[in-house]
Scaffold this motif. Sequence first.
Motif, PDB file in Angstrom:
ATOM      1  N   GLY A  40       0.820  -1.203   0.000  1.00  0.00           N
ATOM      2  CA  GLY A  40       0.000   0.000   0.000  1.00  0.00           C
ATOM      3  C   GLY A  40       0.849   1.246   0.000  1.00  0.00           C
ATOM      4  O   GLY A  40       2.086   1.199  -0.139  1.00  0.00           O
ATOM      5  N   ARG A  41       0.161   2.357   0.188  1.00  0.00           N
ATOM      6  CA  ARG A  41       0.825   3.662   0.168  1.00  0.00           C
ATOM      7  C   ARG A  41       0.269   4.504   1.323  1.00  0.00           C
ATOM      8  O   ARG A  41      -0.943   4.524   1.565  1.00  0.00           O
ATOM      9  CB  ARG A  41       0.566   4.368  -1.158  1.00  0.00           C
ATOM     10  CG  ARG A  41       1.379   5.642  -1.378  1.00  0.00           C
ATOM     11  CD  ARG A  41       1.303   6.064  -2.829  1.00  0.00           C
ATOM     12  NE  ARG A  41       2.127   7.238  -3.101  1.00  0.00           N
ATOM     13  CZ  ARG A  41       1.639   8.458  -3.322  1.00  0.00           C
ATOM     14  NH1 ARG A  41       0.315   8.658  -3.327  1.00  0.00           N
ATOM     15  NH2 ARG A  41       2.447   9.479  -3.548  1.00  0.00           N
ATOM     16  N   ARG A  72       5.407   4.131  -0.095  1.00  0.00           N
ATOM     17  CA  ARG A  72       4.900   2.770  -0.320  1.00  0.00           C
ATOM     18  C   ARG A  72       5.583   1.769   0.619  1.00  0.00           C
ATOM     19  O   ARG A  72       6.692   1.974   1.090  1.00  0.00           O
ATOM     20  CB  ARG A  72       5.116   2.357  -1.771  1.00  0.00           C
ATOM     21  CG  ARG A  72       4.395   3.268  -2.758  1.00  0.00           C
ATOM     22  CD  ARG A  72       4.509   2.757  -4.187  1.00  0.00           C
ATOM     23  NE  ARG A  72       3.878   3.669  -5.117  1.00  0.00           N
ATOM     24  CZ  ARG A  72       2.564   3.712  -5.367  1.00  0.00           C
ATOM     25  NH1 ARG A  72       1.760   2.857  -4.758  1.00  0.00           N
ATOM     26  NH2 ARG A  72       2.067   4.574  -6.232  1.00  0.00           N
ATOM     27  N   ASP A 107      -4.135   1.052   1.270  1.00  0.00           N
ATOM     28  CA  ASP A 107      -3.695   2.448   1.307  1.00  0.00           C
ATOM     29  C   ASP A 107      -4.217   3.125   2.568  1.00  0.00           C
ATOM     30  O   ASP A 107      -5.353   2.888   2.992  1.00  0.00           O
ATOM     31  CB  ASP A 107      -4.196   3.203   0.075  1.00  0.00           C
ATOM     32  CG  ASP A 107      -3.526   2.715  -1.205  1.00  0.00           C
ATOM     33  OD1 ASP A 107      -2.408   2.156  -1.103  1.00  0.00           O
ATOM     34  OD2 ASP A 107      -4.120   2.881  -2.285  1.00  0.00           O
TER      35      ASP A 107
END
Length: 808
Positions: A40-41, A72, A107
């Motif tokens: 994810g980020r 990330r 995210d």
Amino acid sequence: MKQKIPFLLFKYSILCSFLIIFSNQLLAQNTEFKLPQLSGRVTDSKTGEPVVGATIFIDYKKSGFITDTSGRFSIYLPKGEYVIKITNVGYNPFRSKVLLKDDTKFDVSLQDVSKTLEEVIVSSQATRRSIQTPSLGVTLLSIKGIKKLPAMMGEVDIIRSLQTLPGVSSVGEGSNGINVRGGNTDQNLIYIDDAPIFNPTHLFGLFSVFASDAIRELELYKGSVPSRFGGRTASVLDIKMTDPSLEKFKLSGGVGFVSNRVMAEIPIIKDKLSIVAAGRVSFNDFWFKLIGPDNMKNTRANFYDVATKVFYRPNKNNTFSLSTYISRDFYQVDSLFSLENVVAKQTQFTYGHVNISGRWSHYFNPKMSLEVVGVLSNYKTKTFAPDSVNRIELYNHINYKNVKANFDYNPNDRHKLNFGVSGINYQISPGRLNEDVQSRIATVLLPNEQSLELGVYVDDEYKASDKLTIQAGLRYAQFLNLGPTTARKYLEGVPRSTSSQISEETISSGSIEKAYGGFEPRIAVKYSLGENSTMKLGYNRMQQFIQILSNNTTPLPTARWKTADEYIKPQVSDFVSLGIFKNYKDNIWEVSAEGYYRKTQNVLDYISGANLQLNKTIETQVIAGQGKAYGLELMLTKKKGEVSGWLSYTYARSLQQVRGDFPELQQISDGNWYASNYDKPHSLNLMLNIQPTIHHSFSFTFAYNTGRPFSSPSGFFQLNNQKYPVYETRNNDRVPDYHRLDFSWTITNPSLKEKRWEGSWTFTVYNLYGRANAYSVFFKPYRGGLRPYQLSVFANPLVSLTYNFKFL
């Protein structure tokens, strides 16, 4: 040996070939041995920029995972359920459960701490004011923060919340009102939408009278009081009701052990006319019958309050509002009240307010605006003993009328002017006993009191330079005690008493019996020591023309209010304060230190054995003296973040010296200074609010203070085989020190995350470790002497559960 080497190489090559073939087969079949990927980020919730170097924790264990330069991350984990925690300096931590079956994208947006809303009582506006304006001892309080505090029996209580602030206290649990910087409870001016509150508590001090749902904000002035306020010598609590929504219907409320409440905001004409109505009602009788001891089975205790506000905005330059506030208490108990040497078998108390206030606000231009306010208020009490022979019906009331006009004028960037006029009419009925009632107790009708309090004022905040700002104000107050009344004359050279009275004179209606007046200068100076630190100095004088006469530690709701007259002079207070304030890290942290000194003239105390309830010559029962209060308040506040709250310490003294007009005959405690009933030298308050997720929050409050003073007998004398205590000095002893820990847990929207209906459960434990704090100490004869007994109001933990809801 030479023969074995080829054989080993042959076996090794066969094994490697087998492993390669087997691994290729596994990859071809995509078996379960491949670990799922969690990736994810992490970004900033406001800007969308990547958060570099954020740390990812798996099941609360630091695993060494951090985000790269693009924010990330990528982690391979076995299938299962995990708790993911992501943190970075300057951001609120993020927590969530993740069920990992296959490759999952996750995210996350982190919330910048400096951009979040405060979850504590003191709001961001108060923080900016501490640095930017000259005012000292002024606190803007957030209702949202107050609702986070642990509440006794689930009741969100403004008065009890104020006591967590430095310089604000009470004489004990179940007491009426607050004591601010060494002042008495009647030295606080309390307004709700410009209408006065003469008794701010329900059930003899257990709960506040203010329905929190209907309150927008509170402003407490305990130092630099603007000149538009007058009539009290300790503090001003200015409460503003919420303005109803002009756009859409809203509904909120709650269900609890003590009371149930509801508030509705109803637009009538979109963007122009709307109304808000809030109500709270309690039904507590069944608790006494269900769990009360036998001597409390007949006890009844109920209250309600209703607040409404109509808001009308016909155009951009004018707004009109009409606010009403109604409260009522009913309390019944066996054998509590004694009057005229008769002890009632059963007593009922009824008391409450009916307030109406209207406001017109007019906007002339960017420099000038006007507010015109009219107020009608009635505070009424009734004491009733339904005995067939010794029937008691005692009534008291205060009628209050006020009209004022206030102008704001800002001629330029350096000047802020505020000026206006006000006029108050008091009509007080101090006591009417058994009027038109058949009883063996005689009728007593005290004459009504009428008076006018007039004021004109001006304030000017002037920015002399980038570092120096001066706020100067002046108020002139004129008080007129009016007829019809009776003016009594007493012999000169001896204390006033019924035996020294020599004549009476009738003052006709509208005539002036006594007039008082004087200027009240006020000034505050701010000097900037740096971008986020200031030093301030302030002085103000205030006069008080109406006060409570009571010989109880905390005044009862039925206590007598008295205006100034020929013999009871108005209180005059001179107050000086000095403070240093500093903010850190985008106003997330604040440190402050404030010192103060107050001297008050014409403070009243009572003679031994005083009768204050139904005495026509009340001036014979009280003695005038002086008071002084001084202290130092230290406070550390964290306003934002997953953990917020404050820690404060206060050293404060409140002393009195009463000598009267004839010190050799009237003085108290040999004319020496003695501690007032609310003198508590040391106080420590801690408040923590912890919000790990948007759905859960936890709050803790801890309070410690020195025990309040009480009068301890030095001996006793015996008369007719009955022992009576002898008191030589007043408030010469103290009850044990007080300390208490409270806890609350709020669960918000556990299942309705995206609905218009927002619900929450609040679980509260008041007095978590069951401290039996002493409210008072009294003495009874025991084995030839006197034995002390201790009274505690809440000696055990009080557990409560409340459901709150909003429909938006």
